[in-house]
Design an enzyme around this catalytic site. Structure first.
Site, PDB file in Angstrom:
ATOM      1  N   LYS A 152       0.840  -1.205   0.000  1.00  0.00           N
ATOM      2  CA  LYS A 152       0.000   0.000   0.000  1.00  0.00           C
ATOM      3  C   LYS A 152       0.877   1.258   0.000  1.00  0.00           C
ATOM      4  O   LYS A 152       0.535   2.266  -0.623  1.00  0.00           O
ATOM      5  CB  LYS A 152      -0.932   0.013   1.213  1.00  0.00           C
ATOM      6  N   LYS A 163      -0.573  11.280   6.213  1.00  0.00           N
ATOM      7  CA  LYS A 163      -0.306  10.156   7.105  1.00  0.00           C
ATOM      8  C   LYS A 163       0.363   9.019   6.331  1.00  0.00           C
ATOM      9  O   LYS A 163       1.361   8.440   6.765  1.00  0.00           O
ATOM     10  CB  LYS A 163      -1.612   9.675   7.730  1.00  0.00           C
TER      11      LYS A 163
END
Length: 302
Positions: A186, A254
């Site tokens: 990811k 983030k």
């Protein structure tokens, strides 16, 4: 156990005891796709109304009440998940009360690959809970259409148990190794997403400043090598200057910080990722952190 409708086959074991925690922009459409396949689903959300609003689901008043053999979590980060484990209302208490000895806890949120590997080790060693990290790609549209890509890390036996559930709302499920591997994939995905969003935003700023028609510019981009899923899903945002909702800039930041963490853990320097992180830090610092990440357009333009 769910009794099958006459004439329909009995549900496989993995589909008989499933819960989903976190019915936000991604969790809600995932839940609807699971239920659409006739699979019973227990739902919990910190704001109860959001879970109750999903037709066909069984509402749980607490994480303990939602403790099932397979628990899917669609939460922003690991601290929000860890907060649901302990206490009388926590998952651990719920699993024990239900006599579930080997539960699987799925982490669909985008989290630190380093932190989730440690979290999985702690959960397995202390409580016998198998953690599968399974971040998602495809956005809210992919979730609505049941064509998400799922990047999976975890013990292979646990992954095989949960895979029939994943297939209810995805088009691609790929296992990469132990827990943390999915989140590392990811991280790779998010470098490309953040770079594509930022590149398109820069192109739109340049085109707009030159007085060009953005719809025509995007049509040309879509017809050539510059085409992308980002352009297909998000292109209209730059034309309409509509950056509300969607995947927030603060979440993009983030993710970029997780990329820096895993790169540093491997002794790598990723110059483009570092540049992107700086750009999104500027966007968040300007007060635009809750906007869709395509709102980086505003930061570039200013």
């Amino acid at each position: 156990m769910t009794t099958p409708t006459p004439g329909q086959p009995e549900l496989p074991g993995a589909l008989r005891s499933v819960a989903l925690l976190g019915t936000g922009p991604m969790g809600a459409p995932i839940a609807r796709n699971i239920l659409k396949h006739g699979v019973p689903l227990t739902l919990w959300n910190r704001t109860p109304e959001k879970a109750r609003a999903i037709d066909g689901g069984t509402f749980a008043a607490s994480p303990a009440d939602a403790a099932r053999d397979i628990v899917l979590t669609v939460l922003p980060d690991l601290p929000q998940l860890e907060a649901l484990l302990h206490g009388d209302d926590g998952l651990l208490h719920g699993w024990k009360a239900a006599g579930i000895e080997h539960p699987i806890l799925v982490v669909h949120g985008t989290v630190s690959p380093v932190a989730v590997a440690q979290f999985a080790d702690d959960c397995q060693r202390n409580w016998g809970v198998a953690v599968v990290d399974a971040p998602l790609s495809g956005g809210t549209i992919g979730a609505e259409e049941g064509r998400l890509s799922i990047m999976v890390g975890g013990a292979l036996d646990a992954v095989e148990r949960v895979k029939p559930v994943f297939e209810l709302y995805s088009s691609t499920v790929m296992w990469f190794g132990e827990t943390g591997a999915g989140s590392t994939v990811k991280a790779c995905n998010q470098i490309v997403v953040a770079a594509t969003v930022t590149a398109l935003a820069e192109a739109m700023v340049l085109a707009d400043t030159a007085g060009l028609d953005l719809e025509k510019v995007q049509a040309v981009l879509a017809g050539g090598l510059a085409n992308s899923e980002v352009l297909a899903q998000k292109g209209r945002r730059w034309i309409d200057r509509d950056f509300k909702d969607g995947g927030s800039a603060k979440n993009q930041l983030k993710d970029l910080r997780f990329i820096a963490e895993v790169a540093g853990h491997s002794g790598l320097r990723l110059p483009l990722a570092a540049c992107l992180q700086n750009s999104f830090e500027n966007m968040v610092a300007a007060g635009d952190g809750d906007l869709d990440h395509t709102g980086i357009y505003r930061t570039i333009r200013s």
